[in-house]
Design a protein around this motif. Structure first.
Motif, PDB file in Angstrom:
ATOM      1  N   ASP A   1       0.825  -1.214   0.000  1.00 13.97           N
ATOM      2  CA  ASP A   1       0.000   0.000   0.000  1.00 13.97           C
ATOM      3  C   ASP A   1       0.859   1.264   0.000  1.00 13.97           C
ATOM      4  O   ASP A   1       0.463   2.284  -0.564  1.00 13.97           O
ATOM      5  CB  ASP A   1      -0.941   0.009   1.206  1.00 13.97           C
ATOM      6  CG  ASP A   1      -2.077  -1.014   1.082  1.00 13.97           C
ATOM      7  OD1 ASP A   1      -2.258  -1.602  -0.003  1.00 13.97           O
ATOM      8  OD2 ASP A   1      -2.769  -1.229   2.100  1.00 13.97           O
ATOM      9  N   ALA A   2       2.042   1.189   0.619  1.00 16.92           N
ATOM     10  CA  ALA A   2       2.944   2.340   0.678  1.00 16.92           C
ATOM     11  C   ALA A   2       3.849   2.442  -0.555  1.00 16.92           C
ATOM     12  O   ALA A   2       4.664   3.370  -0.655  1.00 16.92           O
ATOM     13  CB  ALA A   2       3.802   2.254   1.944  1.00 16.92           C
ATOM     14  N   GLY A   3       3.735   1.486  -1.473  1.00 17.58           N
ATOM     15  CA  GLY A   3       4.555   1.527  -2.685  1.00 17.58           C
ATOM     16  C   GLY A   3       6.007   1.164  -2.456  1.00 17.58           C
ATOM     17  O   GLY A   3       6.880   1.577  -3.220  1.00 17.58           O
ATOM     18  N   LEU A   4       6.295   0.356  -1.429  1.00 16.45           N
ATOM     19  CA  LEU A   4       7.678   0.029  -1.091  1.00 16.45           C
ATOM     20  C   LEU A   4       8.172  -1.290  -1.684  1.00 16.45           C
ATOM     21  O   LEU A   4       9.371  -1.543  -1.702  1.00 16.45           O
ATOM     22  CB  LEU A   4       7.863   0.015   0.430  1.00 16.45           C
ATOM     23  CG  LEU A   4       7.706   1.374   1.117  1.00 16.45           C
ATOM     24  CD1 LEU A   4       7.742   1.228   2.632  1.00 16.45           C
ATOM     25  CD2 LEU A   4       8.789   2.339   0.635  1.00 16.45           C
ATOM     26  N   ILE A   5       7.275  -2.137  -2.157  1.00 16.32           N
ATOM     27  CA  ILE A   5       7.695  -3.417  -2.737  1.00 16.32           C
ATOM     28  C   ILE A   5       8.069  -3.205  -4.204  1.00 16.32           C
ATOM     29  O   ILE A   5       7.364  -2.536  -4.954  1.00 16.32           O
ATOM     30  CB  ILE A   5       6.584  -4.480  -2.593  1.00 16.32           C
ATOM     31  CG1 ILE A   5       6.369  -4.786  -1.107  1.00 16.32           C
ATOM     32  CG2 ILE A   5       6.943  -5.757  -3.369  1.00 16.32           C
ATOM     33  CD1 ILE A   5       5.262  -5.776  -0.815  1.00 16.32           C
ATOM     34  N   ASP A   6       9.210  -3.800  -4.588  1.00 25.26           N
ATOM     35  CA  ASP A   6       9.721  -3.659  -5.954  1.00 25.26           C
ATOM     36  C   ASP A   6       9.500  -4.905  -6.806  1.00 25.26           C
ATOM     37  O   ASP A   6       9.490  -4.828  -8.031  1.00 25.26           O
ATOM     38  CB  ASP A   6      11.222  -3.358  -5.926  1.00 25.26           C
ATOM     39  CG  ASP A   6      11.522  -2.098  -5.145  1.00 25.26           C
ATOM     40  OD1 ASP A   6      11.060  -1.024  -5.568  1.00 25.26           O
ATOM     41  OD2 ASP A   6      12.197  -2.189  -4.095  1.00 25.26           O
ATOM     42  N   ARG A   7       9.390  -6.067  -6.145  1.00 22.58           N
ATOM     43  CA  ARG A   7       9.283  -7.331  -6.888  1.00 22.58           C
ATOM     44  C   ARG A   7       8.500  -8.335  -6.058  1.00 22.58           C
ATOM     45  O   ARG A   7       8.590  -8.334  -4.824  1.00 22.58           O
ATOM     46  CB  ARG A   7      10.671  -7.870  -7.198  1.00 22.58           C
ATOM     47  CG  ARG A   7      10.674  -9.231  -7.891  1.00 22.58           C
ATOM     48  CD  ARG A   7      12.059  -9.642  -8.295  1.00 22.58           C
ATOM     49  NE  ARG A   7      12.295  -9.065  -9.621  1.00 22.58           N
ATOM     50  CZ  ARG A   7      13.220  -9.472 -10.463  1.00 22.58           C
ATOM     51  NH1 ARG A   7      14.035 -10.446 -10.138  1.00 22.58           N
ATOM     52  NH2 ARG A   7      13.348  -8.908 -11.640  1.00 22.58           N
TER      53      ARG A   7
ATOM     54  N   LEU B   1       2.199  -4.265 -12.912  1.00 19.57           N
ATOM     55  CA  LEU B   1       3.255  -5.243 -12.680  1.00 19.57           C
ATOM     56  C   LEU B   1       3.760  -5.745 -14.027  1.00 19.57           C
ATOM     57  O   LEU B   1       2.979  -5.877 -14.976  1.00 19.57           O
ATOM     58  CB  LEU B   1       2.726  -6.425 -11.860  1.00 19.57           C
ATOM     59  CG  LEU B   1       2.081  -6.100 -10.525  1.00 19.57           C
ATOM     60  CD1 LEU B   1       1.519  -7.368  -9.893  1.00 19.57           C
ATOM     61  CD2 LEU B   1       3.050  -5.415  -9.588  1.00 19.57           C
ATOM     62  N   GLU B   2       5.044  -6.046 -14.101  1.00 20.35           N
ATOM     63  CA  GLU B   2       5.626  -6.618 -15.307  1.00 20.35           C
ATOM     64  C   GLU B   2       6.077  -8.038 -15.004  1.00 20.35           C
ATOM     65  O   GLU B   2       6.907  -8.255 -14.110  1.00 20.35           O
ATOM     66  CB  GLU B   2       6.824  -5.783 -15.779  1.00 20.35           C
ATOM     67  CG  GLU B   2       7.486  -6.333 -17.007  1.00 20.35           C
ATOM     68  CD  GLU B   2       8.719  -5.544 -17.416  1.00 20.35           C
ATOM     69  OE1 GLU B   2       9.424  -6.026 -18.325  1.00 20.35           O
ATOM     70  OE2 GLU B   2       8.981  -4.471 -16.849  1.00 20.35           O
TER      71      GLU B   2
ATOM     72  N   VAL C   1       7.051 -14.304 -11.233  1.00 21.50           N
ATOM     73  CA  VAL C   1       7.921 -13.246 -10.717  1.00 21.50           C
ATOM     74  C   VAL C   1       7.528 -11.959 -11.443  1.00 21.50           C
ATOM     75  O   VAL C   1       7.561 -11.886 -12.669  1.00 21.50           O
ATOM     76  CB  VAL C   1       9.417 -13.567 -10.940  1.00 21.50           C
ATOM     77  CG1 VAL C   1      10.289 -12.417 -10.467  1.00 21.50           C
ATOM     78  CG2 VAL C   1       9.785 -14.873 -10.232  1.00 21.50           C
ATOM     79  N   PHE C   2       7.133 -10.974 -10.653  1.00 17.82           N
ATOM     80  CA  PHE C   2       6.673  -9.683 -11.194  1.00 17.82           C
ATOM     81  C   PHE C   2       7.538  -8.556 -10.636  1.00 17.82           C
ATOM     82  O   PHE C   2       7.807  -8.502  -9.443  1.00 17.82           O
ATOM     83  CB  PHE C   2       5.229  -9.387 -10.751  1.00 17.82           C
ATOM     84  CG  PHE C   2       4.195 -10.286 -11.317  1.00 17.82           C
ATOM     85  CD1 PHE C   2       3.677 -10.059 -12.585  1.00 17.82           C
ATOM     86  CD2 PHE C   2       3.710 -11.347 -10.581  1.00 17.82           C
ATOM     87  CE1 PHE C   2       2.692 -10.876 -13.113  1.00 17.82           C
ATOM     88  CE2 PHE C   2       2.720 -12.177 -11.097  1.00 17.82           C
ATOM     89  CZ  PHE C   2       2.204 -11.944 -12.361  1.00 17.82           C
TER      90      PHE C   2
END
Length: 190
Positions: free
Chosen positions: A136-142, A169-170, A185-186
């Motif tokens: 929710d805080a936008g801290l996860i990268d993968r 997500l990519e 894996v995104f």
């Protein structure tokens, strides 16, 4: 900036609670009760230990892992890795002495500051509530997801139900195994 990776065993309906058999949960141990074990499906777990340089978890996951993981050969690389526990209630006296350097973080701001330090990837294990807050805080990268072909119905979910803006997500890696397990894996597009 360091990469923050969320890794999870997750049911098709998003449940991540008690995959390994933790007592007291409705579907405890669901990862191996209903799905044939295929070692190749779990290769990513060994790779995570080699690639990560620190581990982040919430208090509940720390309290579940710390009595067990330090003595497990399967998690030997994590024993020497710096660990960070996000908790407002845990104290230094609550930390185990046989699992290497552990630092208590009191807020998501401290997690954001940790990401700004020098070093490699930080892996997040378990920690459903923490994962929701980090996302929710936008801290996860993968995300490293092992998706099990199960609908568990009840249990803590990986993602919150907050009314957040769309986050793209990519897909950077995927594989489907003979037992129906899917590795996904995104990368989060920031």
């Amino acid at each position: 900036m360091r990469t923050l990776i969320s890794t999870a065993f997750i049911s098709l309906d998003g449940v991540v609670e008690a995959p390994g058999g933790e007592p007291g949960y409705r579907n405890s141990g669901w990862t191996f009760k209903h799905t044939e074990f295929l070692p190749e499906a779990f290769d990513i777990k060994g790779r995570e230990q080699k690639e990560a340089t620190a581990m982040l978890m919430g208090r509940i996951s720390y309290e579940a892992f710390s009595p067990v993981w330090p003595d497990m050969a399967d998690f030997a690389d994590y024993k020497v890795m710096p660990k960070y526990v996000v908790s407002t209630t845990l104290t230094e006296d609550d930390l185990v002495s046989n699992w290497g350097e552990t630092t208590i973080l009191r807020s998501l701001d401290e997690v954001a500051a940790l990401k700004e330090t020098e070093g490699g990837p930080i892996i997040v294990h378990g920690s459903a509530s923490l994962n929701q807050a980090l996302s929710d805080a936008g801290l996860i990268d993968r995300y490293h997801l092992l998706v099990f072909p199960l609908l568990l119905g009840a249990g803590k979910r990986l993602f919150s139900t907050a009314d957040n803006d769309t986050r793209k997500l990519e897909l950077v890696e995927h594989e489907v195994y003979a037992n129906g397990l899917q590795k996904q894996v995104f990368d989060v597009v920031h």
